[in-house]
Design a protein around this motif. Structure first.
Motif, mmCIF file in Angstrom:
data_model
loop_
_atom_site.group_PDB
_atom_site.id
_atom_site.type_symbol
_atom_site.label_atom_id
_atom_site.label_comp_id
_atom_site.label_asym_id
_atom_site.label_seq_id
_atom_site.Cartn_x
_atom_site.Cartn_y
_atom_site.Cartn_z
ATOM 1 N N TYR A 200 0.833 -1.202 0.000
ATOM 2 C CA TYR A 200 0.000 0.000 0.000
ATOM 3 C C TYR A 200 0.870 1.256 0.000
ATOM 4 N N VAL A 201 1.898 1.261 0.840
ATOM 5 C CA VAL A 201 2.802 2.411 0.916
ATOM 6 C C VAL A 201 3.556 2.583 -0.401
ATOM 7 N N PHE A 202 4.027 1.469 -0.958
ATOM 8 C CA PHE A 202 4.755 1.524 -2.226
ATOM 9 C C PHE A 202 3.899 2.136 -3.332
ATOM 10 N N LEU A 203 2.617 1.807 -3.350
ATOM 11 C CA LEU A 203 1.727 2.272 -4.406
ATOM 12 C C LEU A 203 1.240 3.713 -4.198
ATOM 13 N N PHE A 204 0.998 4.076 -2.922
ATOM 14 C CA PHE A 204 0.310 5.347 -2.685
ATOM 15 C C PHE A 204 1.084 6.380 -1.858
ATOM 16 N N ASP A 205 2.163 5.956 -1.187
ATOM 17 C CA ASP A 205 2.836 6.900 -0.287
ATOM 18 C C ASP A 205 4.317 6.543 -0.164
ATOM 19 N N ALA A 206 4.998 6.466 -1.290
ATOM 20 C CA ALA A 206 6.369 5.954 -1.318
ATOM 21 C C ALA A 206 7.424 7.023 -1.049
ATOM 22 N N ASP A 207 7.023 8.241 -0.832
ATOM 23 C CA ASP A 207 7.975 9.335 -0.612
ATOM 24 C C ASP A 207 8.361 9.400 0.864
ATOM 25 N N PHE A 208 9.485 8.762 1.214
ATOM 26 C CA PHE A 208 9.911 8.696 2.610
ATOM 27 C C PHE A 208 10.832 9.866 2.944
ATOM 28 N N ASN A 209 10.472 10.589 3.984
ATOM 29 C CA ASN A 209 11.325 11.645 4.532
ATOM 30 C C ASN A 209 10.995 11.738 6.015
ATOM 31 N N ILE A 210 11.579 10.809 6.786
ATOM 32 C CA ILE A 210 11.147 10.600 8.170
ATOM 33 C C ILE A 210 12.220 11.066 9.141
ATOM 34 N N GLN A 211 11.844 11.938 10.064
ATOM 35 C CA GLN A 211 12.740 12.375 11.124
ATOM 36 C C GLN A 211 12.825 11.299 12.205
ATOM 37 N N LEU A 212 13.975 11.246 12.869
ATOM 38 C CA LEU A 212 14.249 10.178 13.826
ATOM 39 C C LEU A 212 13.230 10.136 14.962
ATOM 40 N N ASN A 213 12.854 11.294 15.504
ATOM 41 C CA ASN A 213 11.941 11.294 16.656
ATOM 42 C C ASN A 213 10.569 10.729 16.289
ATOM 43 N N TYR A 214 10.113 10.997 15.069
ATOM 44 C CA TYR A 214 8.825 10.450 14.652
ATOM 45 C C TYR A 214 8.939 8.951 14.345
ATOM 46 N N PHE A 215 10.082 8.558 13.810
ATOM 47 C CA PHE A 215 10.335 7.129 13.586
ATOM 48 C C PHE A 215 10.290 6.374 14.914
ATOM 49 N N LEU A 216 10.943 6.928 15.938
ATOM 50 C CA LEU A 216 10.947 6.290 17.257
ATOM 51 C C LEU A 216 9.551 6.268 17.866
ATOM 52 N N GLY A 217 8.762 7.312 17.573
ATOM 53 C CA GLY A 217 7.378 7.323 18.040
ATOM 54 C C GLY A 217 6.582 6.176 17.446
ATOM 55 N N ALA A 218 6.796 5.901 16.158
ATOM 56 C CA ALA A 218 6.107 4.794 15.497
ATOM 57 C C ALA A 218 6.559 3.456 16.066
ATOM 58 N N VAL A 219 7.866 3.342 16.363
ATOM 59 C CA VAL A 219 8.382 2.115 16.982
ATOM 60 C C VAL A 219 7.756 1.917 18.361
ATOM 61 N N TYR A 220 7.637 3.009 19.109
ATOM 62 C CA TYR A 220 7.000 2.943 20.436
ATOM 63 C C TYR A 220 5.580 2.409 20.323
ATOM 64 N N ILE A 221 4.824 2.918 19.359
ATOM 65 C CA ILE A 221 3.444 2.469 19.154
ATOM 66 C C ILE A 221 3.405 0.985 18.794
ATOM 67 N N GLY A 222 4.297 0.568 17.903
ATOM 68 C CA GLY A 222 4.344 -0.839 17.532
ATOM 69 C C GLY A 222 4.742 -1.734 18.684
ATOM 70 N N PHE A 223 5.647 -1.244 19.516
ATOM 71 C CA PHE A 223 6.141 -2.047 20.632
ATOM 72 C C PHE A 223 5.117 -2.166 21.743
#
Length: 292
Positions: A200-223
Motif C-alpha cells: 500500500y505504501v509503495f503504491l500510494f505513499d512511497a515518498d519517505f522523509n522521516i525524522q528520527l523522533n517520529y520514527f521512534l514514536g512509530a516504533v513505540y506504538i508498535g512495541f
C-alpha cells in the motif's frame, strides 16, 4: 511475591502503557503520514510477535503458510493491522484525541452486537440498556454535547473512529473462532498485514522523509500499543484469581488516557468528551455485570 500481586502489577503496567497510546498517536502523526506510521509500527509488532513465537512454539512458525492457516492469517491480516489501524490512525489525524479515543472504545459494544448476530448469544434486556447508554455517549461526543440538534462536529472523523471499532469487533469474532495459540495468530496476521501495508505504501505513499523522533514514536506504538502489552495483559489474566475482576481494570485505561491527553498534548478537555466516555464505559459495564 504471590501470584495475586504479580497479576496486579502486570495489569497496571498494561493499563498505563495502553493509556499512552492516544497521546503517542497524535504526537507521531504530526510528523508521519498515516500509512508510514502504520508500516513502521506494524513491522515493529511483527518482530515482537515473531520473538514470542520462537519462545513459545517454534515448530508452528512455518505452519502459517499451510493452506487453512494461510487463509486465516491473510484474512486476519487484512482486518488487523491493515484496515483497523489505517482507519484508526486516520480518525486520530482528523479528530482531537479526546474524541477519537472514546469513540474507538465502543468496540466492546460492537462485539456484543456481533456476538448476538454471529455467535447466537441472547439479546438480553441488560444488553439493550447498555447499548442505549453507550449510544448516548457516542452522540454526546459526536455533537459535543448538542445532542438535540444532532449537529456532528466532524462527521468523517466520527465515522472513522466508530468504523474502527466495527473492524476491531469483526477481528475479535474471527479471532475467537480460530483455535490456534494467540502468539501464532498474532504473528500470522501481523506478518501478512505488514506485507499488505508495504504494498500500500509503495503504491500510494512511497515518498519517505522521516525524522528520527517520529520514527521512534512509530516504533513505540508498535512495541507497546500493538505488541508486548498484549502479552503483559494475558500474563495478568493468567495469574489472576478472579479474571473477571482483573479484566474490569482495563476500563480505567481510557480515563487515564484523558489525563495524558490533557497534560502532554495540551488539549482542553470538553465536558462532552468526559461525559460521553463515562456513558460508553458505563454501558459496557452494565453488560459485563451479567458475566461476573
Amino acid at each position: 511475591m504471590n501470584n495475586k500481586l504479580k497479576s496486579l502489577l502486570f495489569a497496571i503496567a498494561s493499563i498505563i502503557l495502553w493509556s499512552t497510546s492516544a497521546t503517542a498517536f497524535k504526537l507521531t502523526l504530526k510528523g508521519l503520514s498515516v500509512s508510514h506510521l502504520l508500516l513502521i509500527s506494524s513491522f515493529t509488532s511483527t518482530i515482537i510477535f515473531f520473538v514470542f513465537m520462537l519462545l513459545n512454539s517454534q515448530k508452528n512458525i512455518l505452519l502459517i503458510l499451510r493452506g487453512k492457516d494461510f487463509k486465516n492469517n491473510l484474512t486476519l491480516g487484512i482486518i488487523n493491522p491493515f484496515l483497523y489501524y489505517l482507519i484508526l490512525f486516520k480518525a486520530y489525524s482528523i479528530l482531537p484525541a479526546q474524541e477519537a479515543l472514546p469513540l474507538n472504545y465502543t468496540w466492546p459494544i460492537v462485539i456484543s452486537i456481533f456476538s448476538v448476530l454471529f455467535l447466537k448469544n441472547k439479546l438480553t434486556a441488560r444488553t439493550i440498556i447498555g447499548l442505549i447508554i453507550a449510544f448516548m455517549g457516542v452522540i454526546t461526543i459526536a455533537t459535543r454535547g448538542n445532542i438535540f440538534s444532532l449537529h456532528f462536529h466532524n462527521l468523517l472523523g466520527v465515522s472513522l473512529a466508530i468504523g474502527s471499532s466495527v473492524v476491531w469487533g469483526l477481528f475479535w469474532i474471527l479471532n475467537l473462532l480460530d483455535n490456534r495459540e494467540p502468539s501464532e495468530k498474532l504473528f500470522g496476521s501481523f506478518l501478512f498485514g505488514t506485507i499488505l501495508i508495504a504494498f500500500y505504501v509503495f503504491l500510494f505513499d512511497a515518498d519517505f522523509n522521516i525524522q528520527l523522533n517520529y520514527f521512534l514514536g512509530a516504533v513505540y506504538i508498535g512495541f507497546f500499543e500493538m505488541g508486548i502489552t498484549f502479552f503483559l495483559w494475558l500474563k495478568a489474566l493468567s495469574l489472576s484469581e478472579n479474571k473477571a475482576h482483573t479484566a474490569t481494570l482495563a476500563y480505567l485505561s481510557p480515563f487515564i488516557s484523558l489525563i495524558f491527553i490533557s497534560l502532554v498534548l495540551g488539549e482542553k478537555l470538553f465536558a462532552s468528551s468526559v461525559l460521553g466516555l463515562v456513558l460508553i464505559v458505563g454501558g459496557i459495564l452494565i453488560q459485563q455485570i451479567k458475566q461476573n
